[in-house]
Design an enzyme around this catalytic site. Structure first.
Site, PDB file in Angstrom:
ATOM      1  N   ASP A 142      26.577  44.026  38.623  1.00  0.00           N
ATOM      2  CA  ASP A 142      27.101  43.977  39.990  1.00  0.00           C
ATOM      3  C   ASP A 142      26.549  42.728  40.670  1.00  0.00           C
ATOM      4  OD1 ASP A 142      27.684  44.419  42.730  1.00  0.00           O
ATOM      5  OD2 ASP A 142      27.732  46.585  42.375  1.00  0.00           O
ATOM      6  N   LYS A 146      26.569  39.100  48.856  1.00  0.00           N
ATOM      7  CA  LYS A 146      25.982  38.761  50.152  1.00  0.00           C
ATOM      8  C   LYS A 146      24.489  38.471  50.011  1.00  0.00           C
ATOM      9  CE  LYS A 146      29.325  41.482  52.811  1.00  0.00           C
ATOM     10  NZ  LYS A 146      29.527  42.591  53.767  1.00  0.00           N
ATOM     11  N   ASP A 178      29.725  35.827  35.493  1.00  0.00           N
ATOM     12  CA  ASP A 178      30.667  34.796  35.920  1.00  0.00           C
ATOM     13  C   ASP A 178      30.359  34.325  37.332  1.00  0.00           C
ATOM     14  OD1 ASP A 178      31.590  37.560  36.557  1.00  0.00           O
ATOM     15  OD2 ASP A 178      33.091  36.475  37.724  1.00  0.00           O
ATOM     16  N   THR A 211      34.064  41.889  27.545  1.00  0.00           N
ATOM     17  CA  THR A 211      34.213  43.134  28.292  1.00  0.00           C
ATOM     18  C   THR A 211      35.396  43.049  29.249  1.00  0.00           C
ATOM     19  OG1 THR A 211      32.886  42.520  30.229  1.00  0.00           O
ATOM     20  CG2 THR A 211      31.689  43.268  28.270  1.00  0.00           C
TER      21      THR A 211
END
Length: 231
Positions: A142, A146, A178, A211
């Protein structure tokens, strides 16, 4: 209690545990398969004293044990298990929809050298013995884009210090993302936790299995980056 207390009574968890309504087949995977694949002694309820578990008891022998943190839909984890049947892989994923997807892939592939912890990787690392992990993977975690949420990323001391402890000397830690800023933080924080950078760049590993998250990134024009560290 210190910030990195190894036996916390409570820790914050950020992210989703549930998504779209599960299909009936996925509910079946969870009810029929998860129980036999889940390692025991991980939760505080099962192991309130946080006594170290024996990885050999999970797989029935002293084979090398690998760890995948946040396996997503399970594509990479199942591919590694099939390619390397002589090792055992423990996967951690709190998102129950991802766990259900993994279980379906395990059935389809017929692999038996896997163990699934449907929860926070920190809970597992609490009870793994020192030096018990031979290789670890962090694939498309994840990104928490921010700036005020960067402390929630896996590549922070709260996660990396326990990871360093449970990995064997010379063990490999692979990171794929990425998100350029995630790789920036990875390259800054992972060496501070005691890992040496071996390689970083746009070329994946020879045995890399893409993935669903990587395929989404490629469709949207983002460039994957891969980093290898050595404990």
């Amino acid at each position: 209690m210190s910030e990195f207390d190894p036996t916390p009574t409570h820790r914050n968890f950020y992210g989703r545990r549930h998504g779209k309504t599960l299909r009936q087949s996925q509910k079946g995977y969870l009810s029929e398969d998860l129980g036999s694949l889940r390692p025991r002694g991980i939760t505080v309820e099962e192991n309130p004293d946080r006594t170290p578990i024996d990885p050999a008891a999970i797989f029935g022998d002293d084979r090398p044990v690998w760890l995948e943190v946040g396996f997503g839909g399970g594509e990479h984890m199942v591919a590694m298990a099939a390619r390397y049947p002589q090792i055992g892989i423990i996967g951690c994923e709190p998102f129950i929809n991802g766990v259900a997807m993994l279980l379906g892939k395990i059935r389809a592939a017929g692999v038996s050298n896997v163990s699934v912890h449907p929860g926070d990787a920190r809970d597992l690392m609490d009870v793994l013995p020192d030096g018990s992990i031979s290789k670890a993977f962090l694939n498309y975690p994840d990104p928490w884009p921010k700036a005020r949420h960067h402390r929630r990323r896996f590549v922070t001391p709260e996660h990396l210090i326990p990871l360093h402890r449970v990995m064997a000397p010379g063990a490999e830690f692979r990171v794929a993302t990425d998100i350029p800023d995630y790789m920036r933080q990875t390259l800054e924080e992972v060496p501070k936790a005691g890992f040496a950078l071996v390689h970083e760049g746009p070329e994946p590993w020879d045995d890399w299995h893409s993935t669903r998250y990587e395929q989404k990134a490629l469709r949207e024009g983002r460039v994957p980056h891969y980093a290898t560290f050595r404990r």
